[in-house]
Design a protein around this motif. Structure first.
Motif, PDB file in Angstrom:
ATOM      1  N   UNK A 133       2.129   0.912   7.893  1.00 52.79           N
ATOM      2  CA  UNK A 133       1.217   1.349   8.953  1.00 52.79           C
ATOM      3  C   UNK A 133       1.665   2.704   9.513  1.00 52.79           C
ATOM      4  N   UNK A 134       0.761   3.682   9.466  1.00 58.46           N
ATOM      5  CA  UNK A 134       0.963   5.005  10.089  1.00 58.46           C
ATOM      6  C   UNK A 134       2.011   5.885   9.420  1.00 58.46           C
ATOM      7  N   UNK A 135       2.509   5.522   8.255  1.00 60.54           N
ATOM      8  CA  UNK A 135       3.522   6.382   7.619  1.00 60.54           C
ATOM      9  C   UNK A 135       2.920   7.709   7.153  1.00 60.54           C
ATOM     10  N   UNK A 136       1.605   7.729   6.906  1.00 66.41           N
ATOM     11  CA  UNK A 136       0.966   8.986   6.502  1.00 66.41           C
ATOM     12  C   UNK A 136       0.925   9.988   7.645  1.00 66.41           C
ATOM     13  N   UNK A 137       1.032   9.488   8.886  1.00 69.28           N
ATOM     14  CA  UNK A 137       1.064  10.378  10.045  1.00 69.28           C
ATOM     15  C   UNK A 137       2.460  10.968  10.250  1.00 69.28           C
ATOM     16  N   UNK A 138       3.463  10.237   9.788  1.00 66.60           N
ATOM     17  CA  UNK A 138       4.842  10.706   9.914  1.00 66.60           C
ATOM     18  C   UNK A 138       5.133  11.808   8.904  1.00 66.60           C
ATOM     19  N   UNK A 139       4.663  11.595   7.678  1.00 68.44           N
ATOM     20  CA  UNK A 139       4.913  12.591   6.642  1.00 68.44           C
ATOM     21  C   UNK A 139       3.685  12.723   5.746  1.00 68.44           C
ATOM     22  N   UNK A 140       2.697  13.511   6.171  1.00 68.10           N
ATOM     23  CA  UNK A 140       1.506  13.726   5.349  1.00 68.10           C
ATOM     24  C   UNK A 140       1.886  14.422   4.039  1.00 68.10           C
ATOM     25  N   UNK A 141       1.046  14.315   3.012  1.00 63.11           N
ATOM     26  CA  UNK A 141       1.316  15.001   1.751  1.00 63.11           C
ATOM     27  C   UNK A 141       1.560  16.492   1.951  1.00 63.11           C
TER      28      UNK A 141
ATOM     29  N   UNK B 119       0.862  -1.178   0.000  1.00 64.50           N
ATOM     30  CA  UNK B 119       0.000   0.000   0.000  1.00 64.50           C
ATOM     31  C   UNK B 119       0.903   1.234   0.000  1.00 64.50           C
ATOM     32  N   UNK B 120       0.326   2.403  -0.267  1.00 63.31           N
ATOM     33  CA  UNK B 120       1.169   3.600  -0.411  1.00 63.31           C
ATOM     34  C   UNK B 120       0.518   4.769   0.312  1.00 63.31           C
ATOM     35  N   UNK B 121       1.046   5.081   1.498  1.00 63.02           N
ATOM     36  CA  UNK B 121       0.470   6.127   2.339  1.00 63.02           C
ATOM     37  C   UNK B 121       1.303   7.401   2.365  1.00 63.02           C
ATOM     38  N   UNK B 122       2.604   7.264   2.111  1.00 61.87           N
ATOM     39  CA  UNK B 122       3.498   8.399   2.298  1.00 61.87           C
ATOM     40  C   UNK B 122       4.696   8.320   1.365  1.00 61.87           C
ATOM     41  N   UNK B 123       5.275   9.471   1.105  1.00 59.25           N
ATOM     42  CA  UNK B 123       6.519   9.564   0.338  1.00 59.25           C
ATOM     43  C   UNK B 123       7.608   8.717   0.978  1.00 59.25           C
TER      44      UNK B 123
ATOM     45  N   UNK C  64      17.469 -11.714 -10.127  1.00 63.11           N
ATOM     46  CA  UNK C  64      17.288 -12.445  -8.884  1.00 63.11           C
ATOM     47  C   UNK C  64      17.115 -11.552  -7.677  1.00 63.11           C
ATOM     48  N   UNK C  65      16.670 -10.299  -7.901  1.00 65.44           N
ATOM     49  CA  UNK C  65      16.560  -9.320  -6.824  1.00 65.44           C
ATOM     50  C   UNK C  65      15.103  -9.085  -6.423  1.00 65.44           C
ATOM     51  N   UNK C  66      14.907  -8.201  -5.444  1.00 64.80           N
ATOM     52  CA  UNK C  66      13.571  -7.830  -4.979  1.00 64.80           C
ATOM     53  C   UNK C  66      13.114  -6.560  -5.692  1.00 64.80           C
ATOM     54  N   UNK C  67      11.876  -6.577  -6.154  1.00 63.98           N
ATOM     55  CA  UNK C  67      11.308  -5.419  -6.836  1.00 63.98           C
ATOM     56  C   UNK C  67      10.098  -4.930  -6.052  1.00 63.98           C
ATOM     57  N   UNK C  68      10.098  -3.654  -5.664  1.00 59.94           N
ATOM     58  CA  UNK C  68       8.987  -3.080  -4.915  1.00 59.94           C
ATOM     59  C   UNK C  68       8.061  -2.286  -5.812  1.00 59.94           C
ATOM     60  N   UNK C  69       6.764  -2.423  -5.591  1.00 63.73           N
ATOM     61  CA  UNK C  69       5.791  -1.727  -6.423  1.00 63.73           C
ATOM     62  C   UNK C  69       4.557  -1.366  -5.596  1.00 63.73           C
ATOM     63  N   UNK C  70       3.925  -0.269  -5.965  1.00 67.36           N
ATOM     64  CA  UNK C  70       2.686   0.174  -5.322  1.00 67.36           C
ATOM     65  C   UNK C  70       1.538  -0.035  -6.309  1.00 67.36           C
ATOM     66  N   UNK C  71       0.734  -1.083  -6.118  1.00 68.65           N
ATOM     67  CA  UNK C  71      -0.339  -1.381  -7.081  1.00 68.65           C
ATOM     68  C   UNK C  71      -1.361  -0.261  -7.251  1.00 68.65           C
ATOM     69  N   UNK C  72      -1.539   0.590  -6.223  1.00 65.47           N
ATOM     70  CA  UNK C  72      -2.494   1.694  -6.347  1.00 65.47           C
ATOM     71  C   UNK C  72      -2.023   2.741  -7.349  1.00 65.47           C
ATOM     72  N   UNK C  73      -0.719   2.766  -7.619  1.00 66.71           N
ATOM     73  CA  UNK C  73      -0.194   3.681  -8.624  1.00 66.71           C
ATOM     74  C   UNK C  73       0.167   5.061  -8.111  1.00 66.71           C
ATOM     75  N   UNK C  74      -0.364   5.436  -6.964  1.00 72.25           N
ATOM     76  CA  UNK C  74      -0.090   6.735  -6.360  1.00 72.25           C
ATOM     77  C   UNK C  74      -0.430   6.666  -4.878  1.00 72.25           C
ATOM     78  N   UNK C  75      -0.011   7.683  -4.130  1.00 66.26           N
ATOM     79  CA  UNK C  75      -0.303   7.680  -2.701  1.00 66.26           C
ATOM     80  C   UNK C  75      -1.808   7.837  -2.431  1.00 66.26           C
ATOM     81  N   UNK C  76      -2.281   7.185  -1.390  1.00 66.87           N
ATOM     82  CA  UNK C  76      -3.675   7.329  -0.981  1.00 66.87           C
ATOM     83  C   UNK C  76      -3.920   8.767  -0.530  1.00 66.87           C
TER      84      UNK C  76
END
Length: 252
Positions: free
Chosen positions: A148-156, A34-38, A106-118
């Protein structure tokens, strides 16, 4: 550099983590979050022993001056991969190509399926064009992740983060190898994406909204614009009424 940045983040914010055992010690895997924060792209790599590569705007790597060079060094240090996003379709294809290349190494790839921050902390519908296509093209397992709670640490819009503990829940790997090579079937892509989003929802506890986050952002922007226009009109009417009230006694 990744370890120095990661160590600093862990020391300052002390993120808690559940499910680290679900990250394979070696081999390719997709981390779908999920994508809550930068800051999501920094906290997740910080708690992992393995390098995880996310896609980032090319502008972060090409800005001029000392600040631009420091920004580029920081993003490279935390495993960000520059992709030119000037054209929507071209950007999507470039991101998919980059993801496949990361996994083939053979590496790890991170992706946000929502495409942008909530825009409001809720979980939105996943876009099938990226995550599912990369998964089906490579056969790599998909590991759902909940920030969890990253949007509280750094809101848009906030530059300076608030010091508090974020959380990260890592789910069990999902195997979609039975669909490998079927990345041209839009129904399969939708099904794979929805299954991943359901697992993220269970991990995060977020309310799920069955529209794209980009559409929600447009709705919010339109509502804010309408509210501002309504406030302006109300202010004008109030000013007119005040002017009439002042002129009334003198004209009597």
């Amino acid at each position: 550099m990744k370890f120095s940045i990661g160590g600093s983040l862990k020391l300052a914010f002390r993120p808690w983590v559940e499910g680290l055992e679900n990250i394979p010690a070696e081999g390719p895997a997709i981390l779908a979050s999920n994508h809550l924060s930068f800051s999501d792209s920094f906290f997740l790599p910080a708690v992992l022993d393995r390098k995880v590569t996310f896609i980032a705007k090319a502008e972060y790597f090409t800005s001029p001056g000392v600040k631009g060079r420091l920004t580029a060094a920081f993003f490279k240090g935390v495993g960000q991969l520059p992709v030119d996003r000037s054209g929507a379709r071209g950007a999507g294809e470039a991101a998919i190509k980059s993801g496949i290349e990361v996994l083939e190494r053979g590496e790890l790839f991170g992706i946000y399926p929502e495409g942008t921050r909530s825009p409001d902390g809720r979980l939105y519908r996943g876009k099938p064009g990226g995550l599912a296509r990369v998964a089906l093209a490579t056969g790599a397992p998909v590991i759902p992740v909940a920030m969890i709670d990253t949007e509280k640490i750094q809101p848009p819009g906030k530059v300076v983060p608030k010091l508090m503990r974020p959380g990260i829940r890592i789910g069990k790997p999902l195997d979609f190898s039975r669909y490998q090579g079927m990345d041209g079937d839009r129904f399969i892509l939708r099904s794979v994406t929805d299954e991943v989003m359901y697992e993220i929802m269970k991990l995060s506890g977020q309310e799920y909204v069955d529209i794209y986050a980009t559409a929600a952002k447009r709705q919010i922007a339109d509502a804010e614009k309408a509210a501002k226009e309504a406030a302006k009109e109300a202010a004008k009417e109030a000013a007119k009424d005040a002017a009439k009230a002042q002129s009334g006694p003198s004209g009597a």
